[in-house]
Every structure is written in structure tokens, then in C-alpha cells.
Scaffold this active site. Structure first.
Site, PDB file in Angstrom:
ATOM      1  N   ASN A   9     -13.302  34.214 101.322  1.00 37.79           N
ATOM      2  CA  ASN A   9     -14.234  33.525 102.225  1.00 37.79           C
ATOM      3  C   ASN A   9     -14.354  34.408 103.465  1.00 37.79           C
ATOM      4  O   ASN A   9     -13.466  34.418 104.311  1.00 37.79           O
ATOM      5  CB  ASN A   9     -13.684  32.141 102.590  1.00 37.79           C
ATOM      6  CG  ASN A   9     -14.539  31.450 103.647  1.00 37.79           C
ATOM      7  OD1 ASN A   9     -15.626  31.919 103.980  1.00 37.79           O
ATOM      8  ND2 ASN A   9     -14.041  30.341 104.177  1.00 37.79           N
ATOM      9  N   LYS A  11     -16.239  34.127 105.891  1.00 39.28           N
ATOM     10  CA  LYS A  11     -16.627  33.387 107.105  1.00 39.28           C
ATOM     11  C   LYS A  11     -17.741  34.154 107.823  1.00 39.28           C
ATOM     12  O   LYS A  11     -18.567  34.779 107.159  1.00 39.28           O
ATOM     13  CB  LYS A  11     -15.394  33.128 107.979  1.00 39.28           C
ATOM     14  CG  LYS A  11     -14.253  32.477 107.168  1.00 39.28           C
ATOM     15  CD  LYS A  11     -13.133  31.957 107.989  1.00 39.28           C
ATOM     16  CE  LYS A  11     -12.079  31.342 107.066  1.00 39.28           C
ATOM     17  NZ  LYS A  11     -10.988  30.709 107.782  1.00 39.28           N
ATOM     18  N   HIS A  95     -15.380  23.049 103.945  1.00 37.97           N
ATOM     19  CA  HIS A  95     -14.355  23.842 104.637  1.00 37.97           C
ATOM     20  C   HIS A  95     -13.991  23.141 105.945  1.00 37.97           C
ATOM     21  O   HIS A  95     -14.844  22.551 106.601  1.00 37.97           O
ATOM     22  CB  HIS A  95     -14.867  25.264 104.900  1.00 37.97           C
ATOM     23  CG  HIS A  95     -13.762  26.175 105.331  1.00 37.97           C
ATOM     24  ND1 HIS A  95     -13.289  26.186 106.621  1.00 37.97           N
ATOM     25  CD2 HIS A  95     -13.001  27.056 104.638  1.00 37.97           C
ATOM     26  CE1 HIS A  95     -12.279  27.060 106.683  1.00 37.97           C
ATOM     27  NE2 HIS A  95     -12.096  27.597 105.506  1.00 37.97           N
ATOM     28  N   GLU A  97     -13.546  24.213 108.789  1.00 36.36           N
ATOM     29  CA  GLU A  97     -14.332  24.650 109.955  1.00 36.36           C
ATOM     30  C   GLU A  97     -15.677  23.942 109.997  1.00 36.36           C
ATOM     31  O   GLU A  97     -16.208  23.677 111.083  1.00 36.36           O
ATOM     32  CB  GLU A  97     -14.484  26.185 109.920  1.00 36.36           C
ATOM     33  CG  GLU A  97     -13.158  26.866 110.244  1.00 36.36           C
ATOM     34  CD  GLU A  97     -12.915  28.197 109.550  1.00 36.36           C
ATOM     35  OE1 GLU A  97     -13.881  28.807 109.061  1.00 36.36           O
ATOM     36  OE2 GLU A  97     -11.742  28.618 109.501  1.00 36.36           O
ATOM     37  N   GLU A 167      -6.352  23.554 101.648  1.00 29.82           N
ATOM     38  CA  GLU A 167      -6.241  24.439 102.803  1.00 29.82           C
ATOM     39  C   GLU A 167      -5.693  23.659 103.998  1.00 29.82           C
ATOM     40  O   GLU A 167      -6.467  22.998 104.712  1.00 29.82           O
ATOM     41  CB  GLU A 167      -7.614  25.014 103.171  1.00 29.82           C
ATOM     42  CG  GLU A 167      -8.233  25.871 102.099  1.00 29.82           C
ATOM     43  CD  GLU A 167      -9.171  26.930 102.673  1.00 29.82           C
ATOM     44  OE1 GLU A 167      -9.022  28.088 102.291  1.00 29.82           O
ATOM     45  OE2 GLU A 167     -10.015  26.596 103.527  1.00 29.82           O
ATOM     46  N   GLY A 173      -5.868  30.988 109.399  1.00 26.85           N
ATOM     47  CA  GLY A 173      -6.059  31.985 110.455  1.00 26.85           C
ATOM     48  C   GLY A 173      -4.947  32.018 111.481  1.00 26.85           C
ATOM     49  O   GLY A 173      -5.078  32.652 112.525  1.00 26.85           O
ATOM     50  N   SER A 212      -3.756  31.689 105.362  1.00 34.39           N
ATOM     51  CA  SER A 212      -2.910  32.863 105.618  1.00 34.39           C
ATOM     52  C   SER A 212      -2.256  33.415 104.354  1.00 34.39           C
ATOM     53  O   SER A 212      -1.112  33.865 104.393  1.00 34.39           O
ATOM     54  CB  SER A 212      -1.862  32.545 106.697  1.00 34.39           C
ATOM     55  OG  SER A 212      -2.506  32.196 107.917  1.00 34.39           O
TER      56      SER A 212
END
Ligand code: 13P
Length: 251
Positions: A9, A11, A95, A97, A167, A173, A212
Site C-alpha cells: 500500500n 499510500k 483503511h 486512514e 491492521e 507507520g 510495520s
């Protein structure tokens, strides 16, 4: 047997130039990936470039989001048919985010899953808890709620056309990875929950881990019984790192 899937991904990262370098690296190294299926989910505007460079290779590609709607007056949105037009196989939905910064609700994410599936794309449904939720001991409630929204809207059989990704938000991250045991616990919980509706769907469902994941920790995560691959952010931006994760699935 579930074939592992390792999906990048990207992003909101990259440029035409950097993507060319990245894909050249992936193409020259993908031959050493024996077991896993490999995919990259690119920013939509770069999908024509990605298609041109990956067509005919062993690497699949996809989008990072899509509209719930098929077409019409939805400024700025991208329809499933448009992703298909550029050869996408996959699309990420829900996701964290998007859930956090774009206020995507469980119902909206379920609608996106449905839109992807109806068009013949494979949705990668992301679920996961925040650090606060983990500390409150409600991880299972959160991921169950996120999963159940899709099952309620589409029926459990719909999951046979998709991929699930766990996730944990606190691992994305941050350099903090869930331990293989922490991840396995949640993956097993999710599979058992699906099995409560349909054992065959649960058995065939690929559940990816994301947060991560790196070449150095991928093998021990992928060795777990219910971890069927990875959804990779930062480490998918460097060919060597991403291929290191893909080959970790070779065992
Ligand atoms: P990182 O691998 O950068 O933690 O991101 C994970 C992720 O969000 C993939 O969708």
C-alpha cells in the site's frame, strides 16, 4: 491451502520517476518469490503507469479506495469500473486512514466492499483497533463490528470474493509491530467469527497482517497459522524491502 498474498500500500507516496525505479526493482526480483502472490496498491493517478509497467508480469495491482457509487455526480471520486479500466485486480477498502481522516463509517466501508465486488474487483477489507481501544480491552469488539458490517450488508458468502486485513492502528507507520502472538490471536478470532456463519468461507479466507511489517519480522508473522500474508506500507516503497517480505513467505 490459502496462497499467501503480500500487497504493498504505497499510500500517498511516489512520483512517476520513483515508481518506475520501484517497479523495475520489483520486476527484476519477483522471480525469487515462489509462494506468495504479489500486488501493489498505487495512488489512482499513477495506475496507467503501473498498468503499462506490470502488464504481463507476475505482479498484480490495485487501488487504495473507491466510491460506493457506480457513476455520476460525485466530484473527485473514483468508481470501481474506472479501476477495472486500468487493469486493477484489488482495491483496499476501509483503511484506518480513510476511516479516521475521511470519517468513513462501517456502513460506508461495507458499501465500498459491495461496489468493488459487484464490479469484479477483489476488495481488501481493513479492520483494526486503536491503541486506546486495545488498552480498554475491546479489540475483538472493534474488529468484529467492522467485519460484521460487511457480513450484514453482503452476506458471509461475499467474503469468499475478498481479502481481510488486520491492521492494528497503533502499529501502522509507528515501527511498533504486533507480536506474532498478538496478531495470531486477532486473526484466529476473525476466522472463527466468519466460521460461525460459514466454515468453508472461513477456511478459504486470506487474512493479511499490516502494521510495520518488515523483512526482519515478516517470517515469524507469516509462520502463524492464521496469517496469510501482509499489507505493507512503508516497506513497500523500497523494492529490496518489499521483496524481502514477499520471499519470507517462501518459508
Ligand atoms: P506500515 O507498513 O507503514 O506500518 O503501514 C501499514 C499499512 O497501513 C498498510 O496498509
Amino acid at each position: 491451502m490459502r496462497q499467501p498474498l503480500v500487497a504493498g500500500n504505497w499510500k500517498m507516496n511516489g512520483s512517476r520517476a520513483s515508481i518506475k525505479v520501484l517497479l523495475d526493482g520489483l520486476k527484476s526480483g519477483v522471480g525469487s518469490v515462489k509462494v506468495a502472490e504479489v500486488a501493489v496498491c498505487a495512488p489512482a493517478i499513477y495506475l496507467p503507469d503501473v498498468q503499462a509497467q506490470l502488464q504481463g508480469t507476475a505482479i498484480a495491482w490495485g487501488g487504495q479506495d473507491l466510491s460506493t457509487e457506480a457513476s455520476g455526480a460525485f466530484t473527485g471520486e473514483i468508481a470501481a469500473s474506472m479501476l477495472l479500466d486500468f487493469g486493477c485486480k484489488y482495491v483496499i477498502v476501509g483503511h484506518s486512514e480513510r476511516r479516521e481522516y475521511h470519517q468513513e463509517s462501517d456502513l460506508m466501508v461495507a458499501g465500498k466492499f459491495a461496489a468493488a465486488r459487484a464490479a469484479g474487483l477483489i476488495p481488501i477489507l481493513c479492520v483494526g483497533e486503536t491503541l486506546e481501544e486495545r488498552e480498554q480491552g475491546i479489540t475483538e469488539d472493534v474488529v468484529a463490528r467492522q467485519l460484521d458490517a460487511v457480513i450484514k450488508l453482503e452476506g458471509v458468502a461475499a467474503l469468499a470474493d475478498g481479502v481481510l486485513a488486520y491492521e492494528p492502528v497503533w502499529a501502522i507507520g509507528t515501527g511498533l509491530t504486533a507480536t506474532p502472538e498478538q496478531a495470531q490471536d486477532v486473526h484466529a478470532f476473525l476466522r472463527t467469527r466468519v466460521a460461525g456463519h460459514d466454515a468453508d468461507v472461513a477456511d478459504g479466507l486470506r487474512i493479511l497482517y499490516g502494521g510495520s511489517m518488515k523483512p526482519g519480522n515478516a517470517a515469524e508473522l507469516l509462520a502463524k497459522a492464521d496469517i496469510d500474508g501482509g499489507l505493507i506500507g512503508g516497506a513497500s516503497l523500497k523494492a529490496e524491502d518489499f521483496l524481502g517480505i514477499c520471499t519470507a513467505a517462501n518459508g
